[in-house]
Design an enzyme around this catalytic site. Structure first.
Site, PDB file in Angstrom:
ATOM      1  N   CYS A 162       0.822  -1.227   0.000  1.00 60.41           N
ATOM      2  CA  CYS A 162       0.000   0.000   0.000  1.00 60.41           C
ATOM      3  C   CYS A 162       0.847   1.265   0.000  1.00 60.41           C
ATOM      4  CB  CYS A 162      -0.932   0.012   1.201  1.00 60.41           C
ATOM      5  SG  CYS A 162      -2.019  -1.415   1.270  1.00 60.41           S
ATOM      6  N   HIS A 166      -9.187   4.030  -0.978  1.00 57.90           N
ATOM      7  CA  HIS A 166      -7.821   3.505  -0.841  1.00 57.90           C
ATOM      8  C   HIS A 166      -7.463   2.586  -2.016  1.00 57.90           C
ATOM      9  CE1 HIS A 166      -4.176   2.063   0.853  1.00 57.90           C
ATOM     10  NE2 HIS A 166      -4.642   1.064   1.577  1.00 57.90           N
TER      11      HIS A 166
HETATM   12  N1  COA Z   1     -16.916   1.752   4.489  1.00 55.89           N
HETATM   13  C1  COA Z   1     -18.210   2.108   4.366  1.00 55.89           C
HETATM   14  N2  COA Z   1     -19.064   1.565   3.491  1.00 55.89           N
HETATM   15  C2  COA Z   1     -18.582   0.600   2.689  1.00 55.89           C
HETATM   16  C3  COA Z   1     -17.256   0.167   2.757  1.00 55.89           C
HETATM   17  C4  COA Z   1     -16.404   0.773   3.696  1.00 55.89           C
HETATM   18  N3  COA Z   1     -15.131   0.411   3.812  1.00 55.89           N
HETATM   19  N4  COA Z   1     -17.067  -0.804   1.841  1.00 55.89           N
HETATM   20  C5  COA Z   1     -18.239  -0.980   1.212  1.00 55.89           C
HETATM   21  N5  COA Z   1     -19.157  -0.129   1.720  1.00 55.89           N
HETATM   22  C6  COA Z   1     -20.564  -0.011   1.354  1.00 55.89           C
HETATM   23  C7  COA Z   1     -20.772  -0.019  -0.141  1.00 55.89           C
HETATM   24  O1  COA Z   1     -20.778   1.284  -0.663  1.00 55.89           O
HETATM   25  C8  COA Z   1     -22.103  -0.699  -0.269  1.00 55.89           C
HETATM   26  O2  COA Z   1     -23.124   0.245  -0.027  1.00 55.89           O
HETATM   27  P1  COA Z   1     -24.472   0.256  -0.950  1.00 55.89           P
HETATM   28  O3  COA Z   1     -25.114  -1.071  -0.647  1.00 55.89           O
HETATM   29  O4  COA Z   1     -25.216   1.436  -0.441  1.00 55.89           O
HETATM   30  O5  COA Z   1     -23.984   0.373  -2.347  1.00 55.89           O
HETATM   31  C9  COA Z   1     -22.137  -1.697   0.881  1.00 55.89           C
HETATM   32  O6  COA Z   1     -21.195  -1.193   1.842  1.00 55.89           O
HETATM   33  C10 COA Z   1     -21.724  -3.097   0.466  1.00 55.89           C
HETATM   34  O7  COA Z   1     -20.541  -2.985  -0.309  1.00 55.89           O
HETATM   35  P2  COA Z   1     -19.665  -4.259  -0.680  1.00 55.89           P
HETATM   36  O8  COA Z   1     -18.613  -3.835  -1.649  1.00 55.89           O
HETATM   37  O9  COA Z   1     -20.570  -5.385  -1.047  1.00 55.89           O
HETATM   38  O10 COA Z   1     -18.988  -4.562   0.739  1.00 55.89           O
HETATM   39  P3  COA Z   1     -18.198  -5.850   1.132  1.00 55.89           P
HETATM   40  O11 COA Z   1     -18.837  -6.370   2.376  1.00 55.89           O
HETATM   41  O12 COA Z   1     -18.045  -6.767  -0.021  1.00 55.89           O
HETATM   42  O13 COA Z   1     -16.738  -5.253   1.492  1.00 55.89           O
HETATM   43  C11 COA Z   1     -15.070  -4.692   3.105  1.00 55.89           C
HETATM   44  C12 COA Z   1     -16.530  -4.494   2.639  1.00 55.89           C
HETATM   45  C13 COA Z   1     -14.856  -3.823   4.338  1.00 55.89           C
HETATM   46  C14 COA Z   1     -14.828  -6.152   3.466  1.00 55.89           C
HETATM   47  C15 COA Z   1     -14.112  -4.265   1.966  1.00 55.89           C
HETATM   48  O14 COA Z   1     -14.344  -2.914   1.630  1.00 55.89           O
HETATM   49  C16 COA Z   1     -12.662  -4.443   2.354  1.00 55.89           C
HETATM   50  O15 COA Z   1     -12.113  -5.537   2.242  1.00 55.89           O
HETATM   51  N6  COA Z   1     -11.965  -3.366   2.803  1.00 55.89           N
HETATM   52  C17 COA Z   1     -10.595  -3.435   3.226  1.00 55.89           C
HETATM   53  C18 COA Z   1      -9.668  -3.305   2.059  1.00 55.89           C
HETATM   54  C19 COA Z   1      -8.243  -3.509   2.485  1.00 55.89           C
HETATM   55  O16 COA Z   1      -7.927  -4.455   3.189  1.00 55.89           O
HETATM   56  N7  COA Z   1      -7.321  -2.639   2.041  1.00 55.89           N
HETATM   57  C20 COA Z   1      -5.940  -2.731   2.366  1.00 55.89           C
HETATM   58  C21 COA Z   1      -5.699  -2.247   3.727  1.00 55.89           C
HETATM   59  S1  COA Z   1      -4.137  -2.736   4.385  1.00 55.89           S
END
Ligand code: COA
Length: 411
Positions: A88, A356
């Site tokens: 990252c 991100h």
């Molecule tokens: N914060 C707030 N809302 C979020 C979000 C977040 N991080 N990620 C997704 N959403 C929202 C979406 O906009 C969507 O809303 P909608 O239904 O109104 O369109 C809803 O949540 C579902 O989105 P979806 O993409 O299906 O979520 P998910 O459950 O598949 O994924 C996480 C959510 C948190 C698991 C995913 O964003 C993730 O893995 N994040 C971490 C990424 C990471 O590890 N980066 C590197 C860091 S070291």
């Protein structure tokens, strides 16, 4: 060593870009950066080398050889160009490489950039792709993920310093508020307005922000971290131009001076660390950057720190010396890190709200410092003419850390 200035920055909006490839996003970010060079830049004549941060184009776009490809798409084919990778922190690695290239006297002006096109994969695919930044011998066989690793850090922090998930929501609320003031943010909305939308859609009511954050609409991802503690999956790109201070006034009378650069590492597997509430890589990087700049943490007016998960903003605020050990969470709760606080952090919404796209994040942090130090951050501009800004971008479980200190300079 030559002195190095930042003479222009640009970025795309972060979020989902289904119709654009990584290379398209880089072109957009470069066009934005060109438009921010006060006196203009002739990219074909002025740019002598290109460095591109992209964590994993192989997995997200089935594409390698990114530096050369980017040079071609940006209209720069022929110049030296290659990719930098540090999970990252990949675009901070591009920035460090560009800094060394100009400081050494080898080139007088370079372009540094970052990009990631993550939404080609679904959440499972992205989680799997990102996991290669963890240790494939000692961590991945145990089923660990990045939300899982940062959840362990949160658990240890709460236990050691008597904090709670409820306390941590100060970071969520602040970063979503800041993101609501940033048109380039993926989530351009405060928690209250997100809650209101969901309430209308689902026919439910929430008493207040905390009632929403504790509800099933903010589901658990990895205990104790919930959805709104996590940065999202994003596409985006960012670009900056670095020039020798000897020539920067050809491009702008308001450059930012690169005053401090510090890099460090910690063990990739967190099981190798005696304490999960700190990273020696960040402490080393911060100390090196402060020493080079001749400043202390108290001198820093604003900072962008890697809040890939809310707990990491707190941990970094301590590793960077803004707060004493164990006092970062209290600082956030007291509003000291808000736009009007004495140590504003992540004024653009941070990774949490701005998004991100991992390879683009480090230079997007620089983008915010550029706006704030030049007084161009609009509604989210911090008061008092900030002069010194810091970025801290990390890779993996804070296993690589890169810190830059920028100073406003008039010519
Ligand atoms: N914060 C707030 N809302 C979020 C979000 C977040 N991080 N990620 C997704 N959403 C929202 C979406 O906009 C969507 O809303 P909608 O239904 O109104 O369109 C809803 O949540 C579902 O989105 P979806 O993409 O299906 O979520 P998910 O459950 O598949 O994924 C996480 C959510 C948190 C698991 C995913 O964003 C993730 O893995 N994040 C971490 C990424 C990471 O590890 N980066 C590197 C860091 S070291």
């Amino acid at each position: 060593m030559k002195s190095v200035d930042l003479i222009g920055v640009g970025m795309t909006k972060f979020g989902k870009h289904p119709d654009e490839t990584g290379r398209d996003l880089l072109v957009k970010a470069m066009e934005d950066a060109v438009s921010h060079v006060d006196k203009g830049i002739d990219i074909k004549k002025d740019i002598k080398a290109l460095f591109v941060g992209y964590f994993t184009p192989e997995l997200f776009e089935h594409q390698g050889h990114i530096g050369t490809l980017a040079a071609e798409w940006l209209g720069l084919s022929g110049i030296p160009a290659f990719r930098t990778e540090s999970a990252c922190a990949s675009s901070s690695a591009a920035l460090a490489t560009g800094y060394w290239a100009v400081a050494s006297g080898m080139y007088d002006l370079v372009m540094v950039s970052g990009v990631e096109k993550m939404t080609n994969l679904d959440t499972t695919g992205v989680t799997d792709a990102l996991s290669i930044a963890a240790d494939n011998v000692f961590e991945l066989p145990a089923g660990i993920t990045f939300p899982g690793l940062f959840a362990l850090m949160a658990q240890e922090y709460f236990e050691k310093y008597n904090g709670s998930w409820e306390d941590l929501q100060a970071v969520t609320l602040k970063n979503h508020y800041n993101g609501s003031l940033n048109p380039k943010a993926q989530f351009h909305a405060e928690i209250a307005s997100i809650a209101k939308k969901i309430a209308v859609k689902k026919g439910v009511t929430f008493k207040d922000d905390m009632d929403f954050l504790k509800s099933k609409y903010n589901p658990l991802v990895a205990y104790p971290l919930r959805l709104f503690d996590c940065s999202p999956i994003s596409d985006g790109a960012s670009v900056a131009f670095l020039a020798s201070s000897e020539i920067s006034n050809r491009f702008t009378d308001k450059p930012l001076h690169v005053k401090g650069v510090g890099l460090g590492t910690d063990t990739i597997a967190v099981s190798g660390r005696p304490d999960l509430t700190t990273s020696k890589g960040t402490v080393n990087a911060a100390n090196a950057a402060y020493k080079m700049a001749g400043v202390t943490p108290d001198d820093i007016d604003i900072a962008e720190v890697h809040d890939c998960f809310t707990i990491n903003e707190v941990i970094l605020s301590e590793d960077l010396g803004f707060f004493e050990r164990g006092k970062g969470l209290k600082g956030a709760m007291e509003g000291r890190t808000s736009l009007s606080g004495d140590k504003p952090l992540n004024t653009d919404g941070g990774l949490k709200s701005k998004g991100h796209p991992v390879g683009a994040t480090g230079i997007a942090m620089i983008h915010e410092i550029w706006l704030q130090l030049r007084g161009e951050a609009g509604e989210r501009q911090v008061k008092g003419s900030p002069k010194l800004g810091l970025t801290c971008n990390v890779g993996g479980s804070t296993a690589s850390s890169m810190v830059f200190i920028l100073e406003r300079g008039e010519k």
